[in-house]
Write an enzyme that holds these catalytic residues in place. Structure first.
Site, mmCIF file in Angstrom:
data_model
loop_
_atom_site.group_PDB
_atom_site.id
_atom_site.type_symbol
_atom_site.label_atom_id
_atom_site.label_comp_id
_atom_site.label_asym_id
_atom_site.label_seq_id
_atom_site.Cartn_x
_atom_site.Cartn_y
_atom_site.Cartn_z
ATOM 1 N N ASP A 134 11.329 45.039 -25.125
ATOM 2 C CA ASP A 134 10.154 45.248 -24.981
ATOM 3 C C ASP A 134 9.756 45.788 -23.618
ATOM 4 O O ASP A 134 10.231 45.134 -22.665
ATOM 5 C CB ASP A 134 9.375 44.155 -25.470
ATOM 6 C CG ASP A 134 9.516 43.684 -26.948
ATOM 7 O OD1 ASP A 134 9.700 44.569 -27.794
ATOM 8 O OD2 ASP A 134 9.471 42.526 -27.264
ATOM 9 N N ASP A 148 7.674 48.692 -32.467
ATOM 10 C CA ASP A 148 6.425 47.715 -32.952
ATOM 11 C C ASP A 148 5.305 48.673 -33.263
ATOM 12 O O ASP A 148 4.563 48.373 -34.306
ATOM 13 C CB ASP A 148 6.228 46.744 -31.720
ATOM 14 C CG ASP A 148 7.379 45.615 -31.519
ATOM 15 O OD1 ASP A 148 8.188 45.556 -32.391
ATOM 16 O OD2 ASP A 148 7.525 45.233 -30.259
#
Length: 181
Positions: A134, A148
């Site tokens: 991330d 995402d």
């Protein structure tokens, strides 16, 4: 020859075109996810957040063994298995595609699911237990990635189509009219 009225002769070519759109969206979004994760690991490993768009968007490398909001950090194997099942479900439903918005929706979902699954399969510490990369952070929001974004956009488009009464095959409501999405 296709029937411009949308009759049975036009269904097969339209479905093939819509499925190709689904596949193209999935491949392009997956490639963008993997490329941006590679760049994040290569350029953000010093762990110092970098301002990208003022204070609106920061780039900060994190490795997440869990799901959204870092929930389920001890259930990485379960999350990996669920992602494999979700991939199969999206591919199964893609066989019925007849609407462009549904194709984009499922393409984004597939790319996002497979993008994060790739991390879980190929990244440390081990297969099925890998941590998801991330690197995007908005104010007051957890760090996330392009996969995402694909999952969330895909789910939003799917919800819009359901609320509009457009079926996955492009038919609208109980009357069975073809939607032109």
């Amino acid at each position: 020859m296709t029937d411009p009225s949308g009759g049975p002769d036009s269904v097969a070519p339209r479905r093939k075109g819509v499925w190709l759109l689904f596949a193209a969206v999935a491949v392009v979004w997956y490639a963008a996810d993997q490329l941006t994760k590679h760049l994040a690991v290569a350029h953000l490993s010093d762990r110092q957040p970098r301002h990208f768009i003022g204070s609106l968007l920061q780039l900060q490398l994190l490795r997440n063994p869990g799901a959204a909001f870092s929930m389920g950090t001890s259930a990485t194997v379960v999350l990996s298995v669920l992602a494999i099942v979700a991939t199969c479900v999206v591919l199964w439903f893609s066989r019925r595609l007849g609407d462009t918005v549904w194709a984009i929706s499922l393409g984004l979902l597939l790319a996002g699911i497979v993008g994060n699954l790739t991390d879980r399969l190929l990244r440390a510490p081990s297969p099925l237990r890998g941590q998801v990369v991330d690197f995007l952070q908005l104010p007051h929001w957890p760090v996330f990635n392009i996969a995402d974004v694909g999952i969330n956009l895909g789910a939003l488009l799917l919800l819009i189509q359901v609320l509009r009464g457009v079926a996955i095959d492009g038919r609208r409501g109980a009357d069975g009219e073809r939607a032109h999405g």
